[in-house]
Design a protein around this motif. Sequence first.
Motif, PDB file in Angstrom:
ATOM      1  N   THR A 347       0.798  -1.218   0.000  1.00  0.00           N
ATOM      2  CA  THR A 347       0.000   0.000   0.000  1.00  0.00           C
ATOM      3  C   THR A 347       0.839   1.281   0.000  1.00  0.00           C
ATOM      4  N   ASN A 382       5.371   8.356   6.078  1.00  0.00           N
ATOM      5  CA  ASN A 382       4.473   7.196   6.088  1.00  0.00           C
ATOM      6  C   ASN A 382       4.874   6.134   5.068  1.00  0.00           C
TER       7      ASN A 382
ATOM      8  N   CYS B  59      -0.465  -5.544   2.579  1.00  0.00           N
ATOM      9  CA  CYS B  59      -1.254  -4.326   2.810  1.00  0.00           C
ATOM     10  C   CYS B  59      -0.562  -3.379   3.771  1.00  0.00           C
ATOM     11  N   ARG B  60       0.349  -3.867   4.583  1.00  0.00           N
ATOM     12  CA  ARG B  60       1.142  -3.069   5.526  1.00  0.00           C
ATOM     13  C   ARG B  60       0.291  -2.380   6.589  1.00  0.00           C
ATOM     14  N   LYS B 103       1.011   5.788  14.297  1.00  0.00           N
ATOM     15  CA  LYS B 103       1.108   6.687  13.140  1.00  0.00           C
ATOM     16  C   LYS B 103       1.271   5.887  11.845  1.00  0.00           C
ATOM     17  N   ALA B 104       2.055   4.812  11.924  1.00  0.00           N
ATOM     18  CA  ALA B 104       2.261   3.989  10.729  1.00  0.00           C
ATOM     19  C   ALA B 104       0.928   3.428  10.251  1.00  0.00           C
ATOM     20  N   GLY B 107      -1.302   6.267   8.894  1.00  0.00           N
ATOM     21  CA  GLY B 107      -0.818   6.699   7.580  1.00  0.00           C
ATOM     22  C   GLY B 107      -1.170   5.700   6.497  1.00  0.00           C
ATOM     23  N   ASN B 108      -1.052   4.432   6.830  1.00  0.00           N
ATOM     24  CA  ASN B 108      -1.352   3.400   5.837  1.00  0.00           C
ATOM     25  C   ASN B 108      -2.840   3.377   5.502  1.00  0.00           C
ATOM     26  N   GLU B 110      -4.801   5.835   5.582  1.00  0.00           N
ATOM     27  CA  GLU B 110      -5.066   6.992   4.729  1.00  0.00           C
ATOM     28  C   GLU B 110      -4.699   6.668   3.278  1.00  0.00           C
ATOM     29  N   PHE B 111      -3.579   6.001   3.102  1.00  0.00           N
ATOM     30  CA  PHE B 111      -3.178   5.599   1.745  1.00  0.00           C
ATOM     31  C   PHE B 111      -4.225   4.684   1.110  1.00  0.00           C
ATOM     32  N   LEU B 112      -4.717   3.748   1.915  1.00  0.00           N
ATOM     33  CA  LEU B 112      -5.699   2.800   1.368  1.00  0.00           C
ATOM     34  C   LEU B 112      -6.970   3.508   0.933  1.00  0.00           C
TER      35      LEU B 112
END
Lengths: 436, 804
Positions: A347, A382, B59-60, B103-104, B107-108, B110-112
Motif C-alpha cells: 500500500t 508514512n 497491505c502493511r 502513526k504507521a 498513515g497506511n 489513509e493511503f488505502l
Amino acid sequence: MTDTLTPVLSADWGNDRAWTLKAYEQTGGYAALKTALTMAPDDVITLVKDSGLRGRGGAGFPTGMKWSFIPQDNPKPKYLVVNADESEPGTCKDIPLMLATPHTLIEGVIIAAHAIRAKTAFIYVRGEVLHVVRRLRAAAREAAEAGYLGENILGSGVDLELIIHAGAGAYICGEETALLDSLEGRRGQPRLRPPFPALEGLYASPTVVNNVESIASVPSIVKNGVEWFGSMGTEKSKGYTLYSLSGHVKRPGQYEAPLGITLRQLLDLGGGMREGSQLKFWTPGGSSTPILTAEHLDIPLDYEAVGAAGSMLGTKALQVFDQTTSVVRCVLRWTEFYKHESCGKCTPCREGTWWLVQTLQRLDAGEGKSGDIELLLDLCENIVGRAFCALGDGAASPITSAIQYFRKEFEAGMHTPSSWAFPPEASTLFAQEVKA
Amino acid sequence: MTLEATPETQTPVELITLTIDDVEVSVPKGTLVIRAAELVGTEIPRFCDHPLLEPVGACRQCLVDITDAGNGRGFPKPQASCTIEVAAGMVVKTQVTSPIAEKAQRGNMEFLLINHPLDCPVCDKGGECPLQNQSMTHGQGETRFTETKRTFPKPIQVSEQVLLDRERCVLCARCTRFSEQIAGDPFIELIERGSQQQVGIYEQEPFHSYFSGNTIQICPVGALTSADYRFRARPFDLVSTPSIAEHDSCGSAIRVDHRRGKVMRRLAGDDPEVNEEWITDKDRFAFTSATQADRLTTPLVRNAAGKLEPTSWPYALAAAAKGLAAAAGKVGVLTGGRLTVEDAYAYSKFARTVLRTNDIDFRARAHSDEEASFLASHVAVTGPVVTHAGLEKASTVVLVGFEPEDEAGAVFLRLRKASRKGVKVISIASHTTRGLTKMSGELVRTVPGNEPAALAELELDANAVILVGERLASVRGGYTAALAAAKKSGASLAWIPRRAGDRGSVEVGCLPTLLPGGRPLDVAEARADLAAAWGVRAIPSKKGRDTSGILDSATAGTLKALVVAGVEVADLPDPAAARAALDAVGFLVSLEVRESEVSTRADVVLPIAPMVEKPGSFVNWEGRMRAFGAVLHEPNSLTDIRVLAGIAEELGAPLGFRTVDQARAEMTEVGPWDGDRPVMTPVEHGKKVATRGTVALDTWPQLVDDGRGQDGQELFRATARPAVLRASAHTLGAFDIDPGTFATVSTEAGSVTLPAEVADLPDGVVWAPANSGGTALHATLGAGFGDRVTVAPGKAPRRARGKK
C-alpha cells in the motif's frame, strides 16, 4: 589523465572489438579463471572475502560473505544469478561494461559459480537493452565454444550452464527477490523475507544474487591478489569502482577510481562543470539516494562517508545538476518514475507515489497550497520503512532531501511555476547556442 | 445416538513467552505476532492477513514497533505483525502503546482510502466492511487527499456469479491466494503493476471454481460481490441464523441471512473441525429451490374425478390414514437421503410402530444387501472415527467410488490442504480428474466394477484412511474388499455418502434390516430393547424389503400403499420401473416440499417444511451431530414429524412426539445399541458381464448440475463445468469418434449426446456427468455407474434448453 584513475574493468574498453573473445584473451582474459579452477571452491570464497569486495549494486554487502552463506550441505542445486537489470535513473555502469567487455563478466560468473558450486548461472539483463543482450549471448556462445562454459570446463571437472535472460521492462526486478520471481516466470514482485535467497532463492534453492560489477571485479582479484585490491580504496570500502558521472559536467562518462575519491576530484577529471554552470545539487548513487549539495563536494565517496553525510553511495551514479535546474521539477520527474515503476504489491508505495506525484505536480505548476510541504514530508514519513521493499524508501528520499536543502523552491511552488523560475531550456546543452 | 467428537489428545506444544503492549504472554512456537496480540486483547488492524492463508505482508496495515526482537536489538523500522513469528523475549508495541505504530497504521489507512470510492452507502459490504470498520477505529475522520482518484470501468465479470469492482479493491490478494492455496483453481490473478495493479482473469479460461463464493466472503472490501446479492440488501437489515449446509454429507457450518421472511444470502460459518471457513458455491448460492413456483402450499387429496384437490390438513391427514389403514400390513416407506435425523427417526418409528413393517429404505439410488450389511456393521453409531481434521494427519488417503470435489466439497478442500502438507492421495477411479490433479493425487486406473481388485493390491499402513463413496454399492464385493484392505493394513475406513440425510438415516434405522441406534433387526434382544424403549409390544421381526424390493412389490401388487418422502424418481436405480411402480400402487402418500414426479402421482400430498422453516440436525459423514435452528418461522409450515404424528394419531397409534425437540429427546433416550455389533456378510467380487461392442459407464453428478436443489440460481448454474463425455483416444477411435465432435451414449432405454473429450481412462470405459447440461444421463439411459452402454458418433444436439 591523472593518477587518481585506476582503470581495471574499463581498461580495455577502448580496444578494437574489445567484446570478442579474441580481444579479451589477448589482454590476459580467462587467465584468472584458470587459476581459480585450480583452487578449492572454499579458497575462492575466502579470497573474495579477504579482498573486502563489497556489492556494487547499491547496498554494499560483502560479496564473499554472501557466497559463504550458501549451505553446501543442502542437497538442492545452487544457483548464481547476476543482477544486470540496471534501470535506476542515473545509473549507467553495468550496461557499458557488458557492452564493451562482456567476457569480464562471464569470467567472473564462472569463477563465482565454481566458488558456490553452482552448475547453472543466470544473467538477468534489462530487457530494453537488446544490444547488450545480443552481445552477452554472443560472448556466452564464444565462451562455450572455447570450453569455458559447459561440461568439464578446461578439464577441471567443473560444469556450468549460463543462461542470459532478458527482463520485461520493470525497475522492480532489480530488487533481488522480485528478480527471482521474474526469472521463475512470475510477475516480478518482491518476496517475503525470510527465507533469504541464500537458503531459498531461485526455485526455492540456495541462490546468490550479485550485481554485474561485483562479479566482474572477481577475476581481477583472483589475478592480482587481495593486497593489490586492498591497496586501493579506504579501510572499509576497498578496491576500485566505476563512478558514472552525468549531468551538467564537461565530460560525462565512466570514471574508474578507488573508493573514497571525492566528487571534487571526479569533477576535475571530468573537466569541471559546464561553462557557466555552478553545482547546485547531485546524487551520489542514482535517484533513490538522498541528494547532496556543493557543501558535500569533499566527502569521500565510499559507503561510510556518504552514509554519514545522510545519503547512500548506492550505484555511484553521480548526477550533477547546476543552477538552471528546478529541484521541484527534477524531484517530480523522479517521483513519476517511481509511481510508474511501483510494483503495486504494498500500500504505501503504490498509493503513496500516486499521491506524491499529484502533490508535486501542483507545486511544479505553481499551484501549491499552504501545508503541501508538510504534507509531502508526512507522506514520505508514512512510506519510508513502511513499504514492503526498498523501492518505497527510494521514492521518498529524493523528496525529503530536496526539501531539506531547497525548501524555498518548494515554497515558491505556492505561487510560481517552476518553468518560470527555471526555464527548462536553460538546462540544455544547446541553451548557450540559443543565447549566442 | 451419535457420539460427539471427543477432543483429540493434546500433544504438548512448545510455548514462547514475549511481551506485547507491556503484557507478558505465552503462545505456541510459530505463532504470528498479530495473533499473539489478540491473546492480550489487542486487535491489530489488517487486510491481507487471513489465518487460513499464507502470510503475504502486502497491505502493511498491521505495522507494529518491535523494540526487541528477542536478541536484545529492536527493528529499526515498524514491522508487519502478520509476517513475523514470535520469539522468546520479544517486546512488541502495537498501536496501543507505540505512537510510531499508531502513526504507521493511520498513515497506511489513509493511503488505502485515497483511491477508495466513497460509495459505502450503496456498497454491499457497507456495514460489515473491514475497511469501513477499521478506518473508523484506526483511521482519521478527514482526508487530506483532494486530488484525482483512480477509477476503473465497473464491474468486471470474474465469473457469472462473481463480479469485481476494481476501484474498491485494496489489493490484499486474499482472493488470489485463496484460489491458489485453498481451492487450487487458477485464472484469477493480480495483473498489471503499481497503481494500475488489479485482480484479473484469463479471458480464454473462465474462472469456474466450485469455491469462488469464498473469495466474496473473505474480500475485506466490497470489491468482489455476488451477482445475485449485489445491491439487494444491507447487512444491518439482515437477520443471521447459524445453520448447516444441506447439499452434501459434510455438515458444513453456514450462516443464513434473511430479511422480512426471505433468505437473501448464505455465508460460510466458522468451524475449524469441519469446514474451517470455506463452503462450496452450491452450499452458498443454491438456496432458492424451496421458493420456486411449484412449492406445495396446501395439502392435496385426489378427488373422485381423479384430480388432486386442495384440502384442509385434518381432511388430508384423515384421508392418508384411511388409505394406509386399508392397506394395513402392506405399506412400504421410501424416505430418501435429504431428511434431518429427527424426521428420519419419525419415519423409522412410524414404519415400525404404526405401519408395523420393516419395508423402509432411505436409499434412493443404487444399493445392495452388501451395502446394508456394511452400514449396519461398520457405519451405524460408530461416532467420529475418521474426521475432517484427521485427514490432515493421515499418511495416505484412498478414495474409492468417491470424487470429493464434486461430492463433498469440504472433504476436498481438507484433502487438498493435507496433500500440500505431504499427505498422499490415491484415487481408485477411471481417470485423473481436475480434483485429483489439484490434490497432487495418484490414480489407480480402474475399470468401474474392478475396484475390489484394485483395493486388494493396495499396500497401506495403519495410518492410512480409506474413504468409500456410495457408488461402491454398484460393485459386487466392493465394500467387502474395502473392509479387507482396511483390515489387512489397520487403516481406517469411512463411508462418505452424497446426501446430507444419508448418515442420519443409517443411525435411526431407515433400512430394512436395521433399527434405530444400530440395533440389528435379526437380534431378538435388540428388538425387545427397542420395543421396551418405545413402549410397544413388539417390533416386527420380518426382514424388510429394500428400495428396489419395495418398488417391485408395489408393481406386483404385494404392497398396496407407499409413503414417500423427498425422493426424486430420476435418482432411483431404475427410474422407468419406479414410475411404473408409483403408477401401479394402490395408494400413494407423498410428503414433499415441491411438486415432483411422486407428488403428481400421489393420492394424498402433504406439503412439509423446507429446511429453512424448521429446526433439525444432520449427522454428517463423520458421525457428528450438526444441529440447526429454524431460519424462518412459518406457522403454517409443518415438519415431517408433525405430519407423521398426525397420521399416526388418526390411525390410533400415536408416535409419542409431535415436535423436533421431542423427537430429538426421545432419540437420545432410546440411545445406541450396546449389544454386539452385527457382523458383515462378505460378498465375493462379481463383475458385470461385458457384452461385445459395449463399454463400461463411469458417472457421477458434478457439483454444479441440473439437480432440483439448485433451481432458481441460474447465475450459479452458469458456472457449471461443461458436460462432456470422456474416454481414451483408443476407445474413441474404436467407435470412429473424433475428439471435439459429439458422441452418443445409448442403452435400450434411450440415448444421450455429448461432446467427446480424450482423457486417461482405461480402454473400454466412458465417463459422463450424471445430470449436467440438460442431459439427465441416468434417467434417460436407465444405466448407472458400472453398467454397460454403447457409444457411437453423434450429431450436435439442438440446444436442449433453447437458451442463449
